[in-house]
Design a protein around this motif. Structure first.
Motif, PDB file in Angstrom:
ATOM      1  N   UNK A  26      -7.706  -9.789 -12.289  1.00 23.69           N
ATOM      2  CA  UNK A  26      -6.238  -9.708 -11.481  1.00 23.69           C
ATOM      3  C   UNK A  26      -5.359  -8.281 -11.491  1.00 23.69           C
ATOM      4  N   UNK A  27      -5.108  -8.325 -12.726  1.00 25.22           N
ATOM      5  CA  UNK A  27      -4.652  -6.974 -12.757  1.00 25.22           C
ATOM      6  C   UNK A  27      -5.162  -5.962 -12.171  1.00 25.22           C
ATOM      7  N   UNK A  28      -6.664  -5.321 -12.647  1.00 27.17           N
ATOM      8  CA  UNK A  28      -7.306  -4.915 -11.586  1.00 27.17           C
ATOM      9  C   UNK A  28      -7.903  -4.809 -10.165  1.00 27.17           C
ATOM     10  N   UNK A  29      -7.778  -5.998  -9.418  1.00 28.14           N
ATOM     11  CA  UNK A  29      -7.058  -6.446  -7.868  1.00 28.14           C
ATOM     12  C   UNK A  29      -6.122  -5.377  -7.546  1.00 28.14           C
ATOM     13  N   UNK A  30      -5.262  -6.349  -8.534  1.00 25.96           N
ATOM     14  CA  UNK A  30      -3.861  -5.574  -7.579  1.00 25.96           C
ATOM     15  C   UNK A  30      -3.737  -5.088  -7.090  1.00 25.96           C
ATOM     16  N   UNK A  31      -3.854  -3.377  -8.428  1.00 27.06           N
ATOM     17  CA  UNK A  31      -4.095  -2.528  -7.966  1.00 27.06           C
ATOM     18  C   UNK A  31      -4.879  -1.759  -6.675  1.00 27.06           C
ATOM     19  N   UNK A  32      -5.859  -2.509  -6.922  1.00 30.55           N
ATOM     20  CA  UNK A  32      -7.657  -2.111  -6.266  1.00 30.55           C
ATOM     21  C   UNK A  32      -6.383  -1.939  -5.020  1.00 30.55           C
ATOM     22  N   UNK A  33      -5.837  -3.294  -4.540  1.00 31.29           N
ATOM     23  CA  UNK A  33      -5.164  -3.594  -2.193  1.00 31.29           C
ATOM     24  C   UNK A  33      -4.086  -2.727  -2.662  1.00 31.29           C
ATOM     25  N   UNK A  34      -3.649  -2.157  -3.829  1.00 29.32           N
ATOM     26  CA  UNK A  34      -1.789  -1.523  -3.702  1.00 29.32           C
ATOM     27  C   UNK A  34      -2.987   0.468  -3.486  1.00 29.32           C
ATOM     28  N   UNK A  35      -3.467   0.683  -4.179  1.00 29.66           N
ATOM     29  CA  UNK A  35      -4.525   1.930  -3.175  1.00 29.66           C
ATOM     30  C   UNK A  35      -5.192   2.170  -2.464  1.00 29.66           C
ATOM     31  N   UNK A  36      -5.762   0.826  -1.917  1.00 33.92           N
ATOM     32  CA  UNK A  36      -6.180   0.705  -0.510  1.00 33.92           C
ATOM     33  C   UNK A  36      -5.024   0.598   0.590  1.00 33.92           C
ATOM     34  N   UNK A  37      -3.948  -0.010  -0.334  1.00 35.10           N
ATOM     35  CA  UNK A  37      -2.787   0.207   1.052  1.00 35.10           C
ATOM     36  C   UNK A  37      -2.689   1.381   1.210  1.00 35.10           C
ATOM     37  N   UNK A  38      -2.352   2.277   0.071  1.00 39.15           N
ATOM     38  CA  UNK A  38      -1.774   4.013   0.587  1.00 39.15           C
ATOM     39  C   UNK A  38      -2.696   4.172   1.167  1.00 39.15           C
ATOM     40  N   UNK A  39      -3.838   4.170   0.418  1.00 33.63           N
ATOM     41  CA  UNK A  39      -5.384   5.078   0.993  1.00 33.63           C
ATOM     42  C   UNK A  39      -5.170   5.049   2.564  1.00 33.63           C
ATOM     43  N   UNK A  40      -4.803   3.632   3.290  1.00 31.57           N
ATOM     44  CA  UNK A  40      -4.699   3.683   4.529  1.00 31.57           C
ATOM     45  C   UNK A  40      -4.062   3.838   5.278  1.00 31.57           C
ATOM     46  N   UNK A  41      -2.687   4.820   4.357  1.00 30.84           N
ATOM     47  CA  UNK A  41      -1.294   4.932   5.604  1.00 30.84           C
ATOM     48  C   UNK A  41      -1.958   6.241   5.979  1.00 30.84           C
ATOM     49  N   UNK A  42      -3.008   6.890   5.562  1.00 31.85           N
ATOM     50  CA  UNK A  42      -3.562   8.121   6.268  1.00 31.85           C
ATOM     51  C   UNK A  42      -4.747   7.853   7.007  1.00 31.85           C
ATOM     52  N   UNK A  43      -4.758   6.259   6.865  1.00 35.89           N
ATOM     53  CA  UNK A  43      -6.241   6.783   8.535  1.00 35.89           C
ATOM     54  C   UNK A  43      -5.660   5.939   9.624  1.00 35.89           C
ATOM     55  N   UNK A  44      -5.639   6.664  10.632  1.00 34.70           N
ATOM     56  CA  UNK A  44      -5.269   5.942  11.956  1.00 34.70           C
ATOM     57  C   UNK A  44      -6.725   5.571  12.420  1.00 34.70           C
ATOM     58  N   UNK A  45      -6.076   4.448  13.324  1.00 38.72           N
ATOM     59  CA  UNK A  45      -7.676   3.383  13.485  1.00 38.72           C
ATOM     60  C   UNK A  45      -9.047   4.191  13.899  1.00 38.72           C
ATOM     61  N   UNK A  46      -8.681   5.335  14.839  1.00 36.84           N
ATOM     62  CA  UNK A  46     -10.417   6.503  15.134  1.00 36.84           C
ATOM     63  C   UNK A  46     -10.571   7.326  13.865  1.00 36.84           C
ATOM     64  N   UNK A  47     -10.417   6.797  11.975  1.00 37.15           N
ATOM     65  CA  UNK A  47     -10.765   7.447  11.391  1.00 37.15           C
ATOM     66  C   UNK A  47     -10.106   8.614  10.341  1.00 37.15           C
TER      67      UNK A  47
END
Length: 175
Positions: A26-47
């Protein structure tokens, strides 16, 4: 006819190990979700990675932009590995369930206690890809050589491929 008895202490120890592993999972899932959320901040809909005035992760000079692909590739690899672990743990839980049903209990309350614990573990090991994995997968699928790189990361999960990193996609397994 041989009579076998369930070693309840050993069974409890195995379940306790699964509970600890489930907590770490569960901790690993939460860490991945956080990392993906942070990473997606720099992606717009056009990638496209877009620096903004309030985001200092990417500079206006673009000197860090080249790190986006390795970071996103790592996120996809972790996503695939968590799915694989989920599937394996669901199989272990199913085996423990089958063991429970093959033994006769003098007290159904004890069996029900074990069943409740296994049900809770089954839910704990259910994997849902973080929001944003679709976007990351779509961006990376356009990267030359990405498919061969990801296929080599975890060959037992290669049937899904990077596009199998669907947002909100649950792994198979369970009861």
């Amino acid at each position: 006819m041989a009579v076998f008895r369930l070693d309840k202490d050993q069974f409890r120890r195995q379940v306790a190990e699964l509970v600890k592993a489930g907590d770490k999972y569960e901790d690993a899932q939460n860490e991945l979700s956080f990392a993906v959320g942070q990473s997606c901040k720099d992606l717009q809909s056009n990638g496209v990675c877009a620096p903004s005035s309030d985001d200092d992760r990417w500079s206006n000079l673009d000197e860090l932009r080249h790190l986006r692909t390795p970071v996103h590739t790592s996120l996809v690899a972790v996503d695939k590995e968590l799915k694989h672990v989920s599937e394996q743990q669901h199989k272990v839980i199913a085996d423990l369930r089958a063991s429970l049903s093959s033994f006769e209990f003098r007290d159904d309350a004890e069996r029900n206690e074990f069943v409740k614990i296994l049900d809770k573990l089954d839910r704990k090991f259910t994997y849902v890809s973080p929001e944003g994995m679709n976007l990351i997968g779509n961006v990376l699928s356009k990267t030359p050589g990405f498919d061969s790189l990801i296929d080599g990361i975890h060959s037992s999960s290669s049937a899904q491929g990077p596009k199998g990193s669907g947002q909100g996609q649950k792994s198979a397994g369970g009861k």
